[in-house]
Design an enzyme around this catalytic site. Sequence first.
Site, PDB file in Angstrom:
ATOM      1  N   GLU A 215       0.861  -1.179   0.000  1.00  0.00           N
ATOM      2  CA  GLU A 215       0.000   0.000   0.000  1.00  0.00           C
ATOM      3  C   GLU A 215       0.897   1.229   0.000  1.00  0.00           C
ATOM      4  O   GLU A 215       1.606   1.494   0.976  1.00  0.00           O
ATOM      5  CB  GLU A 215      -0.934   0.025   1.208  1.00  0.00           C
ATOM      6  CG  GLU A 215      -1.982   1.111   1.075  1.00  0.00           C
ATOM      7  CD  GLU A 215      -2.370   1.726   2.396  1.00  0.00           C
ATOM      8  OE1 GLU A 215      -2.223   2.959   2.534  1.00  0.00           O
ATOM      9  OE2 GLU A 215      -2.801   0.974   3.287  1.00  0.00           O
ATOM     10  N   CYS A 249      -2.528   8.301   4.059  1.00  0.00           N
ATOM     11  CA  CYS A 249      -2.407   7.917   2.645  1.00  0.00           C
ATOM     12  C   CYS A 249      -3.663   8.227   1.852  1.00  0.00           C
ATOM     13  O   CYS A 249      -3.596   8.438   0.637  1.00  0.00           O
ATOM     14  CB  CYS A 249      -2.051   6.441   2.536  1.00  0.00           C
ATOM     15  SG  CYS A 249      -3.230   5.340   3.347  1.00  0.00           S
TER      16      CYS A 249
END
Length: 486
Positions: A215, A249
């Site tokens: 990720e 994020c």
Amino acid sequence: MPDMSSAEVFEVARRLRAAQPHWQALGFEGRRTWLHRFRDWILDHEDEILRRVQAETGKSWGDLPIGEIVASVDVLNYWARHAEKFLAQEKTRPHSPLMMTKRLWVEFHPHQLVGSITPWNAQLAMQMLDIPAALMAGCAVLTKASEVTPLGWAYAVEGWKSIGAPDVLDAVTGRGEAGAAVVDAVDMIQFTGSVRTGRAIGMRAAERMIPCCLELGGKDAMIVLADADIDRAAKAAVWGGFYNAGQICVSVERIYVESPVYDEFVAKVVEHTRRLRVGTDAPGEVSRDIGAVATEDQLKIIEEHVNEAVTKGATVAVGGRQLPGDGLFFEPTVLLDVDESMLCMREETFGPTLPIVRVADAQEAVRRTNDSQFGLAASIFTKDRERGRALAAQIDSGSVNINNVMTNVFQLPVPFGGRRGSGIGFRHGGAEGIRKYCWRKSVIEERFDLPAEIYWYPTKARNLQLMTRAARFMSAGDWKRRLKLR
């Protein structure tokens, strides 16, 4: 904290591997018991965990409980509750009548040692998004938090040990050598962090022929249509862009607003932004909204993005500078008159900035949203649900939130992952979120104890003819071909 060598990391990995078979043998109920005890330890030590996290990051106290404790416990309970069902033997039917003499099933066996490497923006929750699933699957887990913020997670791992849990979870500390050693020591790697490091880990995992889940960065777009609830959209933009000083994020990093509501939306965002209180409050005080930037290097990136945008013609509607005095505090910043030639619209800022763009219509917003090296998540605000769903289908990202922001991170039954530079693989996703920590074994069993198969040696013309005729009869799409009449 020690800057561990490869040899030290490998020794920890060896110890965890030795303990894993016993952990797997405990079964789901035995593993669930230990995860529940760990959950209770986290809840009992909530204040001390949060104090450590705040001390090493400068976060505002208001950002901490939901982002660290609530999220961690929720994920832990989810996998403890569902792991046994998700990893149960999966029976399946043969695909053809020719194969009806077989029984088929799939078994899920844990990777013996899983590695988890996380960045500095969420010390407890970032690890807890992953390790409960791996532990419940029966894996041992070797973790490494960022060298910038190792203390909060190290304390949690000590908590695991203090309850007397089996020796299948530990943390190593250090810089590049320690991180590389984790990748080399494990059977599967889960990484969260930068695109550059993620690519290096992905290449190393490919060399070692081990699975990885990456990720990476995001440049998440928010689209505000003319029919949206502008009050809700503006509040969502401010929270989604500035929570944890924008160091998430899936933070909102660029906003496209249809022209008829652009001025109203900007005015409300600026108004809400001006009210935000910046600083690190005392534990439990909740007197600040936006905490510190985690590192000096990250602060420099934020300043570069803002200054470069201004140089190219952007307007700072509010904020735009580092606060004077001690600490790495940057004002929540709203940027107008921006375009995709600017770093603040193209590269991940990971800071408290909100660039806002006026667009002619929804199609322009979607086109500009998709014109990015990233594709982690996006948001659409509209009162027309059908239109929102139709636009969501056009957006090229791993997740789309309709009338909300960042909520995709906490929806455990659906996948959370990205496209392009935002990574490969998924967190969560129901059964797939825990099966990724396992290797799959197919088992094929004969239903009948026949003396021999018809296709075994010696080859006989009669048997060959029988098999081919049966295959033709069952496979052809029309009767003439089934009966070989053409």
